[in-house]
Design a protein around this motif. Structure first.
Motif, mmCIF file in Angstrom:
data_model
loop_
_atom_site.group_PDB
_atom_site.id
_atom_site.type_symbol
_atom_site.label_atom_id
_atom_site.label_comp_id
_atom_site.label_asym_id
_atom_site.label_seq_id
_atom_site.Cartn_x
_atom_site.Cartn_y
_atom_site.Cartn_z
ATOM 1 N N THR A 1 0.845 -1.198 0.000
ATOM 2 C CA THR A 1 0.000 0.000 0.000
ATOM 3 C C THR A 1 0.882 1.250 0.000
ATOM 4 N N SER A 2 0.294 2.404 -0.319
ATOM 5 C CA SER A 2 1.060 3.660 -0.334
ATOM 6 C C SER A 2 1.546 4.002 1.076
ATOM 7 N N GLU A 3 0.719 3.647 2.108
ATOM 8 C CA GLU A 3 1.137 3.896 3.498
ATOM 9 C C GLU A 3 2.366 3.056 3.843
ATOM 10 N N LEU B 1 4.556 1.907 1.754
ATOM 11 C CA LEU B 1 5.700 2.401 0.981
ATOM 12 C C LEU B 1 6.330 3.612 1.666
ATOM 13 N N GLU B 2 5.513 4.457 2.253
ATOM 14 C CA GLU B 2 6.033 5.624 2.979
ATOM 15 C C GLU B 2 6.868 5.182 4.188
ATOM 16 N N THR C 1 10.927 -1.307 -7.283
ATOM 17 C CA THR C 1 10.115 -0.516 -6.326
ATOM 18 C C THR C 1 11.004 0.365 -5.473
ATOM 19 N N ALA D 1 11.551 4.501 -5.296
ATOM 20 C CA ALA D 1 10.941 5.033 -4.064
ATOM 21 C C ALA D 1 11.480 6.437 -3.753
#
Length: 207
Positions: A170-172, A174-175, A203, A207
């Protein structure tokens, strides 16, 4: 009988002295004291030291000289699963690497805490029970690239991403991964990225 008592007492005193002169938080195994007496004398001494609360038995054959929380006064600070696993790995002279849901929890990518924590190892497979229903599982791996990482953090990130799976991050998440990447030096990143699956590599590089 008297001689036997003196022998057992001598072993007990030597073991107690060694433990008390160690740093709190250290793990001990019966083999650590083999030079102080027979296996019976060592076992007897460790039982007595547990009874007098000098040490705590955290698993079969694994003893802990507890850290004490002096700041908040909450008593004994138990060893973490990782400390126990690392203690076993050090004793057995093997390498280990955390895997599965435990890594996701370590990195803050999941709130799930697994009852059985899994480590891959280049040593023998085994399970160590630590408390009710909890345990550490060592799974043998022949994939030696697992142990070739220069950065422990990079190893954890790649393992976690493989656990989540391609296309499922998820984007969360990834952060969170990006914040952890800041702890990896550029040199280590360049080396370790070569060990990752292609999709993980892409990925992380983007990033």
């Amino acid at each position: 009988l008297w001689q036997n008592y003196l022998y057992m007492q001598s072993a007990f005193n030597k073991i107690k002295d060694k433990i008390l002169s160690s740093e709190r938080g250290e793990l001990f195994f019966p083999d650590d004291f083999s030079s102080f007496g027979s296996s019976d004398a060592v076992r007897s001494a460790l039982v007595r030291l547990c009874q007098s609360e000098v040490i705590i038995r955290v698993a079969q054959g694994i003893y802990y000289y507890p850290k004490i929380d002096s700041k908040w006064g909450s008593g004994i600070i138990p060893p973490s699963v990782e400390e126990i696993a690392n203690g076993i790995a050090k004793r057995d002279r093997v390498r280990i690497m955390p895997t599965g849901a435990y890594v996701l929890n370590m990195l803050g990518l999941s709130t799930q805490v697994p009852a059985n924590v899994v480590f891959v190892t280049d040593g023998s497979p085994r399970r160590v029970s630590i408390g009710k229903g909890k345990g550490i599982l060592f799974k043998h791996t022949s994939e030696m690239r697992n142990f070739a990482y220069q950065s422990q953090m990079m190893m954890l990130i790649v393992t976690a991403m493989r656990e989540i799976g391609e296309g499922n991050i998820t984007s969360e998440q990834l952060e969170i991964i990006k914040t952890h990447l800041k702890k990896v030096s550029p040199e280590q990143f360049q080396n370790d990225i070569q060990l990752a699956p292609i999709w993980v590599r892409k990925t992380l590089q983007n990033a």
